[in-house]
Design a protein around this motif. Structure first.
Motif, PDB file in Angstrom:
ATOM      1  N   GLN A  76      -1.058   4.911  -6.554  1.00 26.87           N
ATOM      2  CA  GLN A  76      -0.085   4.223  -5.601  1.00 26.87           C
ATOM      3  C   GLN A  76       0.649   5.164  -4.664  1.00 26.87           C
ATOM      4  OE1 GLN A  76       1.171   0.879  -5.640  1.00 26.87           O
ATOM      5  NE2 GLN A  76       1.905   1.891  -3.569  1.00 26.87           N
ATOM      6  N   SER A  77       0.537   4.997  -3.420  1.00 29.79           N
ATOM      7  CA  SER A  77       1.092   5.905  -2.431  1.00 29.79           C
ATOM      8  C   SER A  77       2.753   5.630  -2.405  1.00 29.79           C
ATOM      9  CB  SER A  77       0.512   5.565  -1.177  1.00 29.79           C
ATOM     10  OG  SER A  77      -0.737   5.694  -0.997  1.00 29.79           O
ATOM     11  N   THR A  78       3.527   6.578  -2.474  1.00 30.16           N
ATOM     12  CA  THR A  78       4.762   6.328  -2.716  1.00 30.16           C
ATOM     13  C   THR A  78       5.669   7.332  -1.870  1.00 30.16           C
ATOM     14  OG1 THR A  78       4.398   5.541  -4.870  1.00 30.16           O
ATOM     15  CG2 THR A  78       6.704   6.106  -4.406  1.00 30.16           C
ATOM     16  N   LEU A  79       6.971   6.958  -1.206  1.00 28.28           N
ATOM     17  CA  LEU A  79       8.265   7.819  -0.701  1.00 28.28           C
ATOM     18  C   LEU A  79       9.081   7.228  -1.598  1.00 28.28           C
ATOM     19  CD1 LEU A  79       8.850   9.457   1.669  1.00 28.28           C
ATOM     20  CD2 LEU A  79       9.418   7.388   3.025  1.00 28.28           C
ATOM     21  N   ILE A  80       9.777   8.364  -2.236  1.00 24.35           N
ATOM     22  CA  ILE A  80      10.852   8.215  -2.872  1.00 24.35           C
ATOM     23  C   ILE A  80      12.124   9.174  -2.585  1.00 24.35           C
ATOM     24  CG2 ILE A  80       9.693  10.107  -4.831  1.00 24.35           C
ATOM     25  CD1 ILE A  80      11.024   8.430  -6.881  1.00 24.35           C
ATOM     26  N   VAL A  81      13.305   8.715  -2.586  1.00 21.57           N
ATOM     27  CA  VAL A  81      14.479   9.292  -2.629  1.00 21.57           C
ATOM     28  C   VAL A  81      15.034   9.451  -4.103  1.00 21.57           C
ATOM     29  CG1 VAL A  81      16.681   9.348  -1.456  1.00 21.57           C
ATOM     30  CG2 VAL A  81      14.919   8.766  -0.217  1.00 21.57           C
ATOM     31  N   ASP A  82      15.489  10.426  -4.433  1.00 19.97           N
ATOM     32  CA  ASP A  82      16.099  10.443  -5.636  1.00 19.97           C
ATOM     33  C   ASP A  82      16.560  11.911  -5.815  1.00 19.97           C
ATOM     34  OD1 ASP A  82      15.233   8.546  -8.362  1.00 19.97           O
ATOM     35  OD2 ASP A  82      16.187  10.508  -8.778  1.00 19.97           O
ATOM     36  N   LYS A  83      17.673  11.922  -6.901  1.00 15.20           N
ATOM     37  CA  LYS A  83      18.468  13.270  -6.928  1.00 15.20           C
ATOM     38  C   LYS A  83      18.194  13.981  -8.116  1.00 15.20           C
ATOM     39  CE  LYS A  83      22.303  12.208  -3.867  1.00 15.20           C
ATOM     40  NZ  LYS A  83      22.389  10.855  -4.023  1.00 15.20           N
ATOM     41  N   SER A  84      17.188  13.327  -8.881  1.00 14.20           N
ATOM     42  CA  SER A  84      16.719  13.986 -10.282  1.00 14.20           C
ATOM     43  C   SER A  84      15.354  14.870 -10.252  1.00 14.20           C
ATOM     44  CB  SER A  84      16.467  12.826 -11.329  1.00 14.20           C
ATOM     45  OG  SER A  84      16.746  11.548 -11.051  1.00 14.20           O
TER      46      SER A  84
ATOM     47  N   ARG B  57       0.969  -1.099  -0.007  1.00 16.08           N
ATOM     48  CA  ARG B  57      -0.120   0.077   0.065  1.00 16.08           C
ATOM     49  C   ARG B  57       0.580   1.326  -0.071  1.00 16.08           C
ATOM     50  NH1 ARG B  57      -2.102  -3.819   2.939  1.00 16.08           N
ATOM     51  NH2 ARG B  57      -1.631  -3.036   5.035  1.00 16.08           N
ATOM     52  N   LEU B  58       2.216   1.049   0.495  1.00 20.49           N
ATOM     53  CA  LEU B  58       2.885   2.189   0.398  1.00 20.49           C
ATOM     54  C   LEU B  58       4.397   1.597  -0.249  1.00 20.49           C
ATOM     55  CD1 LEU B  58       3.701   5.196   0.894  1.00 20.49           C
ATOM     56  CD2 LEU B  58       4.899   4.418   3.012  1.00 20.49           C
ATOM     57  N   LEU B  59       4.801   2.299  -1.499  1.00 23.13           N
ATOM     58  CA  LEU B  59       5.972   1.835  -1.968  1.00 23.13           C
ATOM     59  C   LEU B  59       6.980   2.915  -1.783  1.00 23.13           C
ATOM     60  CD1 LEU B  59       7.306   0.106  -4.297  1.00 23.13           C
ATOM     61  CD2 LEU B  59       6.452   1.743  -5.986  1.00 23.13           C
ATOM     62  N   VAL B  60       8.378   2.168  -1.375  1.00 24.73           N
ATOM     63  CA  VAL B  60       9.394   3.062  -0.909  1.00 24.73           C
ATOM     64  C   VAL B  60      10.573   2.849  -1.906  1.00 24.73           C
ATOM     65  CG1 VAL B  60      10.816   3.816   1.126  1.00 24.73           C
ATOM     66  CG2 VAL B  60       8.531   3.169   1.514  1.00 24.73           C
ATOM     67  N   LEU B  61      11.132   3.897  -2.403  1.00 22.86           N
ATOM     68  CA  LEU B  61      12.351   3.749  -3.330  1.00 22.86           C
ATOM     69  C   LEU B  61      13.338   4.457  -3.166  1.00 22.86           C
ATOM     70  CD1 LEU B  61       9.597   4.606  -5.866  1.00 22.86           C
ATOM     71  CD2 LEU B  61      10.916   2.676  -6.608  1.00 22.86           C
ATOM     72  N   ASP B  62      14.386   3.853  -2.804  1.00 22.16           N
ATOM     73  CA  ASP B  62      15.868   4.598  -2.362  1.00 22.16           C
ATOM     74  C   ASP B  62      16.651   4.620  -3.625  1.00 22.16           C
ATOM     75  OD1 ASP B  62      17.756   5.748  -0.996  1.00 22.16           O
ATOM     76  OD2 ASP B  62      18.014   4.457   0.305  1.00 22.16           O
ATOM     77  N   GLU B  63      16.908   5.898  -4.244  1.00 20.35           N
ATOM     78  CA  GLU B  63      17.719   6.134  -5.412  1.00 20.35           C
ATOM     79  C   GLU B  63      17.487   5.131  -6.491  1.00 20.35           C
ATOM     80  OE1 GLU B  63      19.850   8.707  -5.353  1.00 20.35           O
ATOM     81  OE2 GLU B  63      20.672   8.803  -3.097  1.00 20.35           O
ATOM     82  N   ALA B  64      16.208   5.029  -6.889  1.00 24.25           N
ATOM     83  CA  ALA B  64      15.980   3.874  -7.789  1.00 24.25           C
ATOM     84  C   ALA B  64      16.457   4.521  -9.229  1.00 24.25           C
ATOM     85  CB  ALA B  64      14.438   3.823  -7.999  1.00 24.25           C
ATOM     86  N   THR B  65      16.911   5.396  -9.598  1.00 31.35           N
ATOM     87  CA  THR B  65      17.371   5.955 -10.962  1.00 31.35           C
ATOM     88  C   THR B  65      18.917   6.365 -11.069  1.00 31.35           C
ATOM     89  OG1 THR B  65      16.703   8.254 -10.753  1.00 31.35           O
ATOM     90  CG2 THR B  65      14.970   6.713 -11.664  1.00 31.35           C
ATOM     91  N   GLU B  66      19.394   6.030  -9.889  1.00 31.59           N
ATOM     92  CA  GLU B  66      20.896   6.377  -9.863  1.00 31.59           C
ATOM     93  C   GLU B  66      21.806   5.599 -10.763  1.00 31.59           C
ATOM     94  OE1 GLU B  66      22.991   6.445  -6.258  1.00 31.59           O
ATOM     95  OE2 GLU B  66      23.800   8.527  -6.555  1.00 31.59           O
ATOM     96  N   GLY B  67      22.795   6.324 -11.360  1.00 27.83           N
ATOM     97  CA  GLY B  67      23.702   5.710 -12.275  1.00 27.83           C
ATOM     98  C   GLY B  67      23.222   4.956 -13.356  1.00 27.83           C
ATOM     99  N   LEU B  68      21.967   5.135 -13.864  1.00 28.04           N
ATOM    100  CA  LEU B  68      21.523   4.321 -14.923  1.00 28.04           C
ATOM    101  C   LEU B  68      21.516   5.327 -16.074  1.00 28.04           C
ATOM    102  CD1 LEU B  68      18.031   2.716 -13.369  1.00 28.04           C
ATOM    103  CD2 LEU B  68      20.490   1.820 -13.484  1.00 28.04           C
ATOM    104  N   ALA B  69      21.639   4.621 -17.202  1.00 31.00           N
ATOM    105  CA  ALA B  69      21.551   5.254 -18.546  1.00 31.00           C
ATOM    106  C   ALA B  69      20.416   6.139 -18.921  1.00 31.00           C
ATOM    107  CB  ALA B  69      21.745   4.292 -19.811  1.00 31.00           C
ATOM    108  N   PRO B  70      20.348   7.312 -19.627  1.00 30.58           N
ATOM    109  CA  PRO B  70      19.203   7.956 -19.709  1.00 30.58           C
ATOM    110  C   PRO B  70      17.977   7.486 -20.221  1.00 30.58           C
ATOM    111  CG  PRO B  70      21.399   9.148 -20.513  1.00 30.58           C
ATOM    112  CD  PRO B  70      21.672   7.897 -20.247  1.00 30.58           C
ATOM    113  N   VAL B  71      18.237   6.633 -21.163  1.00 32.38           N
ATOM    114  CA  VAL B  71      17.050   6.019 -21.754  1.00 32.38           C
ATOM    115  C   VAL B  71      16.100   5.081 -20.712  1.00 32.38           C
ATOM    116  CG1 VAL B  71      16.223   4.458 -23.538  1.00 32.38           C
ATOM    117  CG2 VAL B  71      18.233   5.780 -24.081  1.00 32.38           C
ATOM    118  N   ILE B  72      17.021   4.266 -20.026  1.00 31.73           N
ATOM    119  CA  ILE B  72      16.587   3.602 -19.046  1.00 31.73           C
ATOM    120  C   ILE B  72      15.814   4.272 -17.653  1.00 31.73           C
ATOM    121  CG2 ILE B  72      16.855   1.709 -17.200  1.00 31.73           C
ATOM    122  CD1 ILE B  72      17.353   0.368 -19.431  1.00 31.73           C
TER     123      ILE B  72
END
Ligand code: ATP
Length: 226
Positions: A179-187, A148-163
């Motif tokens: 979808q309820s979400t807590l997200i850590v991301d630098k973008s 019911r709560l999705l938590v993402l820690d740096e899910a896109t870090e270091g990946l190719a731009p297309v991905i």
């Protein structure tokens, strides 16, 4: 649905969190932000009981999670996509998905619709996937638990731009689906248009909370150093 109040967390004798508070309402996407080492990952580890908070309150859906062991917290309806992904390397893509499955609206078919690459690669061992594909698998696996709560820690870090773009499209779709979400991301460019609220940490404390529109250049300069 989630209310974290004034938590303090230690690694042995060394204190990492000095009073972190944040909340997530049903259907919201909330960003947890801050420069390196400010306590974002520690906050997530505290939420999941991996590095339990010593003081403060963590309440999820009216249930007090503080001091529950990690395996009990994982069964409460929280799904984690940890930093560094961590799929089961010697299981196939499909096995990685079904092994965490719990009943609910998210099925293998629906995850494979969200990330068609996972269907294409279903028989491959997870270890043979690219970093981006492993990240999709990590998200898919968390969704298979029907959190019911999705938590993402740096899910896109270091990946190719297309991905990265593919993952952001999926996250926008999840948000649109409620979808309820807590997200850590630098973008910030991708993050700010999609989140409802930002909480910024500074030296282990909540320093600023507000809607993404209020995150002007003075707040950014002060807390994000961009
Ligand atoms: P990053 O963006 O670099 O991942 P972060 O905001 O997630 O940073 P944390 O990883 O939570 O920050 O770190 C917060 C503080 O806790 C830092 O001072 C860090 O050095 C310390 N810390 C993190 N992990 C440990 C550990 N295992 N043992 C001791 N101190 C730690």
């Amino acid at each position: 649905m989630l209310e974290i109040t004034d938590i303090e967390t230690f690694y042995g004798p060394s204190q990492a969190l000095f009073g972190v508070s944040l909340h997530v309402e049903v259907g919201e996407m909330v960003a947890l932000m801050g420069r390196n080492g400010m306590g974002k990952t520690t906050t997530i580890r505290s939420l999941f009981g991996l590095t339990p908070a010593r003081h403060g309150r963590i309440v999820f859906e009216a249930r007090n999670l503080h001091r529950l062991p990690a395996y009990r917290i994982a069964r409460c309806g929280l799904g984690l996509v940890p930093e560094g992904r961590r799929c089961f390397p010697n299981l196939s893509v499909r096995e990685n998905l079904v092994v965490t499955a719990r009943p609910g609206p998210w099925t293998r078919e629906r995850v494979e619709d969200l990330f068609p690459k996972l269907a294409e690669r279903r028989r491959q061992m997870a270890a043979t996937l690219s970093g981006g594909e492993q990240q999709m698998l990590a998200i898919g696996r968390a969704l298979m638990t029907n959190p019911r709560l999705l938590v993402l820690d740096e899910a896109t870090e270091g990946l190719a731009p297309v991905i990265r773009q593919e993952i952001w499209s999926a996250l926008r779709l999840l948000k649109a689906q409620g979808q309820s979400t807590l997200i850590v991301d630098k973008s910030l460019g991708e993050l700010l248009p999609v989140v409802d609220r930002c909480t910024i940490l500074e030296k282990g404390r909540t320093a600023w909370t507000g809607p993404p529109e209020a995150l002007d250049s003075s707040v950014r300069d002060r807390y994000l150093g961009v």
